[in-house]
Design a protein around this motif. Structure first.
Motif, PDB file in Angstrom:
ATOM      1  N   UNK A  84       0.835  -1.207   0.000  1.00 58.99           N
ATOM      2  CA  UNK A  84       0.000   0.000   0.000  1.00 58.99           C
ATOM      3  C   UNK A  84       0.863   1.248   0.000  1.00 58.99           C
ATOM      4  N   UNK A  85       1.957   1.171   0.750  1.00 54.06           N
ATOM      5  CA  UNK A  85       2.864   2.316   0.774  1.00 54.06           C
ATOM      6  C   UNK A  85       3.325   2.665  -0.630  1.00 54.06           C
ATOM      7  N   UNK A  86       3.770   1.638  -1.322  1.00 53.80           N
ATOM      8  CA  UNK A  86       4.257   1.875  -2.676  1.00 53.80           C
ATOM      9  C   UNK A  86       3.147   2.453  -3.534  1.00 53.80           C
ATOM     10  N   UNK A  87       2.001   1.844  -3.433  1.00 53.05           N
ATOM     11  CA  UNK A  87       0.890   2.270  -4.282  1.00 53.05           C
ATOM     12  C   UNK A  87       0.507   3.712  -3.988  1.00 53.05           C
ATOM     13  N   UNK A  88       0.583   4.065  -2.722  1.00 54.94           N
ATOM     14  CA  UNK A  88       0.208   5.427  -2.373  1.00 54.94           C
ATOM     15  C   UNK A  88       1.254   6.433  -2.835  1.00 54.94           C
ATOM     16  N   UNK A 126       3.336   6.037  -5.386  1.00 54.24           N
ATOM     17  CA  UNK A 126       3.374   6.145  -6.852  1.00 54.24           C
ATOM     18  C   UNK A 126       1.966   5.922  -7.380  1.00 54.24           C
ATOM     19  N   UNK A 127       1.235   6.976  -7.459  1.00 55.12           N
ATOM     20  CA  UNK A 127      -0.168   6.791  -7.865  1.00 55.12           C
ATOM     21  C   UNK A 127      -0.301   6.346  -9.313  1.00 55.12           C
ATOM     22  N   UNK A 128       0.774   6.389 -10.067  1.00 56.20           N
ATOM     23  CA  UNK A 128       0.648   5.969 -11.464  1.00 56.20           C
ATOM     24  C   UNK A 128       0.704   4.454 -11.606  1.00 56.20           C
ATOM     25  N   UNK A 129       0.975   3.752 -10.526  1.00 56.98           N
ATOM     26  CA  UNK A 129       0.984   2.286 -10.604  1.00 56.98           C
ATOM     27  C   UNK A 129      -0.439   1.781 -10.361  1.00 56.98           C
ATOM     28  N   UNK A 130      -0.871   0.950 -11.248  1.00 54.87           N
ATOM     29  CA  UNK A 130      -2.229   0.439 -11.135  1.00 54.87           C
ATOM     30  C   UNK A 130      -2.186  -1.063 -10.922  1.00 54.87           C
ATOM     31  N   UNK A 172      14.801   0.576  -3.506  1.00 54.02           N
ATOM     32  CA  UNK A 172      13.605   1.405  -3.538  1.00 54.02           C
ATOM     33  C   UNK A 172      13.221   1.666  -2.102  1.00 54.02           C
ATOM     34  N   UNK A 173      13.520   2.815  -1.654  1.00 52.47           N
ATOM     35  CA  UNK A 173      13.182   3.124  -0.278  1.00 52.47           C
ATOM     36  C   UNK A 173      11.826   3.807  -0.279  1.00 52.47           C
ATOM     37  N   UNK A 174      10.916   3.183   0.403  1.00 52.38           N
ATOM     38  CA  UNK A 174       9.577   3.756   0.419  1.00 52.38           C
ATOM     39  C   UNK A 174       9.290   4.248   1.822  1.00 52.38           C
ATOM     40  N   UNK A 175       9.142   5.508   1.994  1.00 53.19           N
ATOM     41  CA  UNK A 175       8.770   5.981   3.323  1.00 53.19           C
ATOM     42  C   UNK A 175       7.334   5.597   3.606  1.00 53.19           C
ATOM     43  N   UNK A 176       7.038   5.491   4.853  1.00 57.40           N
ATOM     44  CA  UNK A 176       5.680   5.081   5.201  1.00 57.40           C
ATOM     45  C   UNK A 176       4.729   6.233   4.947  1.00 57.40           C
ATOM     46  N   UNK A 177       3.843   6.043   4.031  1.00 65.10           N
ATOM     47  CA  UNK A 177       2.898   7.115   3.728  1.00 65.10           C
ATOM     48  C   UNK A 177       1.504   6.765   4.199  1.00 65.10           C
ATOM     49  N   UNK A 178       1.289   5.467   4.388  1.00 62.97           N
ATOM     50  CA  UNK A 178      -0.060   5.066   4.787  1.00 62.97           C
ATOM     51  C   UNK A 178      -0.182   5.236   6.292  1.00 62.97           C
ATOM     52  N   UNK A 179      -1.247   5.857   6.748  1.00 63.22           N
ATOM     53  CA  UNK A 179      -1.408   5.977   8.206  1.00 63.22           C
ATOM     54  C   UNK A 179      -1.590   4.602   8.814  1.00 63.22           C
TER      55      UNK A 179
END
Lengths: 338, 936
Positions: B331-335, B337-341, B479-486
């Motif tokens: 979910x973090x990644x998806x959030x 990079x909104x262009x990933x579907x 690919x470091x993904x910061x936590x964006x999802x609450x």
């Protein structure tokens, strides 16, 4: 037993068969009636049966004598004994020069509850051997009210035909135009005595203006009789509901089957369309091997018919008794006023 | 052990490997990490052969005196081994001079020798010598292939041999894959332990330790950790080899290739499921693009689902938690990079994931978030089913619920954001299903727990972070993904609000099944919060009872649960009649356990197949969702008692005529038949004793008996319910008394009566008046003296019989009607309305024919019932056409409901509001037949 005389030629016999006139009347000897009444009344409320003996003369069936069957119990041995007894009895009667032709049987009943499958079966049995036979029914409980409750019954021809094929579906019944009224035919009874006996009776007759029967007729208490009747009627209604449920179940099954068939057909049609598109031969639209196309047997209507007969019988009795009671009540009222 | 060592050289390897595994494998491993792969091959190889030889000689000299026979056999074996090791030597020589032609020859030779060895030893096991040779060859091959310059320089024959060798080896090695990997994990240990003594070992150990720590920078000294680390590292070995050297060299292609490889191995025999997950999760760390990382994460999650092979068992809890973590990462990644579907409909392009983070268009990745989420939910459910509810483990497991709720909430948010409302509705249903059975208190507790655990998690995760940092850091994530999802769950204050928001979303977007389930959950929850009327309205306007039979079993169970809860709620609200009509169906077959999926009941008459039993066990509700059966039974029987006792008193003549609760009647008959009446023990005994007291008019005793039950303490606002119950018992006692003893009074004073039953005079007056109006009591008021004057209107037997007969007739007429309907039902088309006048006329005739005055009256009663039925069915027909749910109808009394109302009033002309509900409920009863019971 219709013993064709050996002297008769075949032609004659055939001719006689052809013109066999319909049974119009049952002529009963006073002796036979008294014997029946005595037998039935003695054993009441148990139900008893006996053999009728007599002659078949044209459209009249003469019942000249009878003898009772021993009380039947459900035992193989006893049954065989019963048959022996019957034969023995007939032999003895012949020796004293009584008619020894069986023309039917009599039985007692309780409040007219005689319309059963057993009766029909017995009748069919008799019918096999004796072309023209009759069943006399005597109801001791009803006779208590000062009526001679004697009835002569036979099965109607059309019903017998149907019964033999054992096919009581709605369609067949409609075809034959047979309704529940047409199962039994009641034949009028004529009581005849020899002039000698009649003379004797007039001689014996008392001078009192009122006989025992007249006194019975004036009895005011009809309650037990009505209650019994109602109880029986209710039992019949219960049975009737059960029969009805059977039919409902049947219709439900049929409806379900139809929807199944429809679904199957639709599926098959869709398949065929696809097959057509693919250039194959379409498969047939009927598949007799499929269980959903098997016809569901319709439940027999015989029981319903009999029940309806029975119910109408009870209703008639109640109506009759109620009418009579009212008469009596009015009579009593008038008497009181006086 | 000594004996075995003597027997076969391969045995030595085996046993020593076992014996020294713990000590040596670690250091071996670590040393092999440090050393250059090229060197690695040589060092262990040579001593092995030497050792082998020496051992053989020793063997021969050792055992020459006694067992001559055996020695011959042994020497034959040994000879083969000798040959083999000689060939290995040849191979090594060839490797040194990079001679592939001779390598090829020796490879063929060693294969032949293997056959012989196998024949001689008659064992299934391939000798380690051979495996070692394979490993050497493989490594050298990889090296040669990697070295492209050298390849170019090779002579043509040599290059040809190299190529054919490559293929042969690949084919050959496939058979021994397991053994090779095993060998790689713990290669010939005898090297170290033959020559070095214990002190040496410890030395090397510490050496290695220091090396490792210097190498990876941050290794801790405590042993278990190192062990753990090693375990993981061991599994990743072959990955490490490829990826560890220089992280910058790793390209998208290599990762992709590796992924394909790993995925291809999935499901194959011999592929460890756990290892697979480890490998994949390693890969996530080296993924190049977010899309690729996503793709790999999806495979990780599905591989994690595979870990548990059976349907009956549940996923290990730690794996489950990791799985949730992975989902959050996705979910973090998806959030970010909104262009990933994410899509599972189209097969995406092969190189779709190559597009980097800066790619502008949409990137499609195959996956189905909802399906994964549902699977996670199922696993959670299963684990709760399996764990013994009386252990601490169960409680611990329950604490994971917020974790899932958070995940579900996040997924739902994401789906809503992307506009996939249908899927969002599905997820919302999952959330609803976790909450609907929780009363407000439990909900609050969960909320608190979620808050708490969140805080604690923060602390813990930090600690964990530091603990595992080395592992995470070792191959740094590209690919470091910061936590964006609450990560914090957002629970509204009241569970009702929570339910309302979710349920309205579902009604708006969900499919039929989702909506039905949500509706049932909603009904359940309303009932749980004592909102009986809104709950009942929801049930009636949704027409769920009409088509519940055709739904799946788990929905049917949910329906049964909702009905049970509805009954309890009605009881708490003092609506005993309604409570009984809700519960009686559940109890009619005596299989309430089964219907609520709270246990398996043994049937005496037909055995279940194991298959059925397993299926049934899988349907069971976890313990924390159970509805207390004892309470349910107590409520059911109490309701039945309140209805049935006056009824029995009223119809003493023929008690079989009107039966309200068959179950209750049966129980009562059984208890009546008992010769010796002991003190009541279970719920049923209590209620039966109370019934006996009540039928004698002793309301106090009845009340005491009922309230002495222990289960009532589970009841919310118990005292209020008891007060209502007491009033009700008093009323029914009064009615029962009047029914039973009216015949013996000629008059009865009002104050006497009200004193007897502790009721106020006005209540008594109203009850008695009601009974008079409904002709249950043949009496009248004598106002000046405030007395009831009884009329002697005992029916004669004939009259009673006449009444019975009319009842029978009405039943018959009704079934006749039904039969006609069944036959011409389709023809009538516009509903039973056309048929109605006709029937009425008939009915009139019948009534006239029956004659006696009371008969007509009764007939009307039953006829109006018929109309109710008729109206009900037309209502069903009307309602069935349109969609029963609409947005915003949850607050009750929406458009659909009023439409139903009109349908009903059209069917029955003269109907009061209360009546219409009753007809509805009677319909509810008849159609609430539990489909589940029928299901095979």
């Amino acid at each position: 037993m219709a013993n064709p005389a050996p002297i008769r030629s075949f032609l004659q016999a055939a001719k006689a068969e052809e013109v066999a006139p319909a049974l119009r009347v049952v002529q009963m000897e006073g002796l036979a009636i008294l014997k029946i009444i005595k037998h039935c009344k003695e054993f009441s409320p148990a139900l008893v049966t006996g053999q009728l003996l007599g002659l078949d003369v044209g459209s009249v069936l003469e019942v000249t004598n009878c003898f009772p069957f021993p009380n039947r119990e459900d035992d193989e041995e006893l049954e065989a004994e019963g048959a022996n007894y019957q034969l023995e009895m007939m032999r003895c009667l012949r020796e004293v020069n009584v008619d020894n032709n069986t023309v039917g049987w009599y039985q007692s009943t309780l409040l007219g509850s005689y319309q059963t499958v057993e009766l029909i079966e017995t009748f069919m049995n008799y019918q096999e051997n004796i072309k023209r036979c009759v069943c006399i029914i005597y109801d001791p409980s009803k006779s208590n009210q000062g009526v001679l409750a004697l009835k002569a019954l036979k099965l109607s021809d059309s019903f017998m035909e149907l019964y033999r094929s054992n096919n009581f579906t709605g369609e067949k019944l409609r075809e034959k135009n047979l309704t529940w009224v047409d199962i039994f035919e009641e034949i009028p009874i004529k009581v005849s005595n020899s002039p000698l006996i009649s003379a004797c009776m007039t001689e014996l007759e008392a001078d009192t203006p009122v006989a025992q029967g007249d006194l019975d007729r004036l009895q005011l208490s009809t309650k037990p009789f009505m209650e019994r009747n109602l109880e029986f009627l209710m039992e019949c209604m219960d049975d009737m509901s059960q029969e009805q449920q059977k039919f409902q179940y049947h219709y439900r099954n049929i409806a379900r089957q139809q929807t199944q068939q429809q679904a199957w057909l639709q599926k098959r049609r869709a398949e065929n369309m696809a097959r057509k598109a693919a250039g194959e031969e379409p498969s047939p639209e009927e598949d007799p091997s499929n269980p959903i196309f098997k016809l569901i047997a319709e439940p027999s209507r015989l029981e319903t018919f009999l029940l309806t007969n029975q119910i109408s019988n009870y209703c008639n009795q109640i109506n009759g008794v109620a009418g009579l009671s009212f008469n009596r009540l009015y009579l009593m009222k008038a008497l009181h006023e006086n | 052990m000594v004996l075995l060592i003597k027997r076969t050289p391969s045995g030595i390897l085996l046993i020593l490997a076992n014996g020294f595994e713990i000590l040596d494998s670690e250091e071996e491993r670590q040393s092999s990490y440090d050393s250059d792969p090229g060197n690695e091959e040589d060092t262990p190889a040579e001593p092995t052969s030497a050792v082998g030889n020496r051992y053989l000689q020793q063997n021969a000299s050792d055992s020459d005196d006694s067992e001559e026979q055996k020695r011959v056999i042994r020497s034959a074996k040994d000879k083969r081994f000798e040959e083999m090791s000689a060939t290995i030597d040849q191979i090594k020589n060839a490797i040194k001079i990079n001679d592939w032609v001779s390598l090829q020859e020796s490879f063929d030779k060693i294969n032949k020798q293997l056959e012989k060895v196998m024949r001689v030893t008659e064992s299934e096991r391939v000798p380690n010598l051979y495996i070692k040779a394979l490993v050497i060859l493989e490594d050298f091959l990889a090296q040669a292939l990697a070295n492209k310059d050298a390849k170019k320089k090779m002579s043509s024959s040599n290059a040809k041999a190299l190529n054919s060798m490559k293929q042969k080896l690949k084919k050959n090695n496939k058979q021994y894959e397991d053994l090779i990997s095993k060998y790689r994990e713990k290669p010939d240990i005898e090297v170290s332990n033959e020559d070095e003594d214990d002190s040496d070992q410890t030395e090397t150990m510490s050496d290695n330790e220091s090396e490792v720590s210097s190498d990876s920078g941050s290794d801790t000294d405590d042993n278990p950790d190192v062990r753990d680390l090693n375990m993981i590292k061991k599994k990743d070995t072959f990955m490490d080899k490829e990826f560890k050297k220089d992280p910058r060299d790793i390209t998208w292609d290599t990762v992709n290739k590796k992924l394909k490889e790993v995925v291809a191995a999935r499901g194959r025999k011999g592929t460890g499921r756990v290892e697979l997950v480890e490998q994949l999760s390693f890969l996530t760390r080296v993924a190049k693009t977010p899309a690729q990382k996503l793709e790999i994460l999806f495979t990780v999650v599905s591989a994690q689902f595979d870990i548990n092979p059976g349907l009956s068992g549940h996923m290990p809890i730690n794996v489950w938690k990791k799985c949730v973590d992975n989902m959050l990462a996705i979910l973090d990644i998806l959030n970010q990079y909104p262009n990933i579907v994410v899509d599972d409909m189209v097969e995406p392009d092969e190189n779709e994931t190559q597009k980097g983070a800066d790619y502008n268009g949409t990137i499609r990745v195959w996956g189905n978030l909802v399906a994964y989420l549902e699977r996670i939910d199922v696993e959670f459910f299963k684990s709760l089913q399996c764990i013994d509810p009386h252990t601490k483990e169960f409680v611990e497991r329950l604490r994971d619920e917020p974790l899932f709720l958070v995940l579900a909430q996040n997924v739902q948010d994401y789906l809503e954001k992307t506009g996939n409302m249908k899927a969002a509705a599905k997820v919302a249903l999952k959330r609803v299903e976790l909450v609907y059975y929780k009363p407000q208190e439990v909900y609050d507790a969960m909320r608190k727990l979620a808050d708490l655990s969140e805080e604690r998690d923060d602390v813990e995760s930090e600690a964990e972070e530091s603990k595992w940092s080395d592992e995470r850091r070792a191959p740094p994530s590209f690919v470091v993904v910061p936590e964006v999802v609450p990560r914090k769950p957002a629970f509204p204050e009241s569970s009702r609000v929570f339910m309302d928001t979710l349920v309205s979303l579902i009604y708006k977007y969900g499919d039929e099944r989702t909506k039905a389930r949500a509706m049932l959950c909603d009904i359940y929850h309303h009932a749980l919060l004592d909102e009986f009327s809104s709950s009942r309205d929801l049930l009636l306007m949704s027409h769920l009872q009409d088509n519940i039979q055709i739904m799946d079993i788990s929905t049917q169970i949910l329906y049964n649960r909702a009905m049970a809860q509805l009954g309890l709620s009605a009881f708490r609200n003092g609506l005993f009649t309604e409570g009984h009509s809700c519960l009686s169906e559940l109890y009619s077959a005596g299989r309430v356990r089964e219907l609520l999926a709270q246990g398996v009941s043994q049937s005496r008459y037909h055995e279940k197949t194991p298959e059925q039993e397993r299926l049934e066990r899988r349907r069971q509700m976890p313990y924390h969702m159970h509805i207390n059966l004892e309470l349910l039974e107590a409520v059911h029987l109490t309701c039945a008692m309140l209805l049935e006792v006056p009824n029995m008193a009223a119809n003493t003549v023929d008690s079989k005529r009107r039966v309200i609760s068959k179950t209750f009647r049966r129980f009562f008959e059984i208890s009546e038949r008992q010769i010796l009446m002991g003190p009541p023990e279970n719920v049923r005994d209590h209620v039966m004793a109370a019934t006996r007291a009540l039928s004698q008019g002793d309301y106090q005793k009845a009340f005491d008996l009922i309230t002495s039950l222990q289960v009532w303490k589970l009841l919310k606002n118990k005292d209020a319910v008891f007060q209502m119950l007491k009033d009700m018992i008093k009323e029914e006692a009064l009615r029962t008394y009047l029914f039973s003893y009216a015949a013996f009074y000629s008059s009865l004073a009002l104050d006497q009566l009200s004193k007897m039953f502790g009721l106020s005079e006005s209540t008594t007056h109203s009850i008695v008046s009601k009974m008079m109006i409904s002709e249950e009591l043949h009496a009248s008021w004598d106002q000046p003296t405030r007395c009831i004057v009884f009329h002697d209107v005992g029916l004669s037997r004939l009259q009673a019989l006449a009444f019975q007969l009319t009842d029978k007739l009405s039943i018959l007429a009704e079934s006749n009607e039904r039969a006609v309907e069944a036959k011409f039902g389709s023809g009538l088309g516009g509903g039973g309305l056309d048929g109605l006048p006709l029937r009425r006329r008939d009915a009139g005739d019948y009534a006239a024919a029956v004659g006696s005055g009371g008969g007509g009256n009764r007939w009307q009663d039953s006829q109006s019932y018929n109309q109710g039925r008729q109206g009900g069915s037309t209502m069903g027909r009307h309602g069935g056409g349109g969609k029963p749910f609409g947005p915003g109808q949850t607050s009750g009394g929406g458009g659909g409901y009023s439409r139903d109302r009109t349908g009903q009033t059209r069917g029955t002309v003269s109907y009061g509001g209360r009546h219409s509900y009753q007809s509805g409920s009677s319909k509810m009863d008849s159609s609430a037949r539990m489909g589940y019971t029928r299901a095979p």
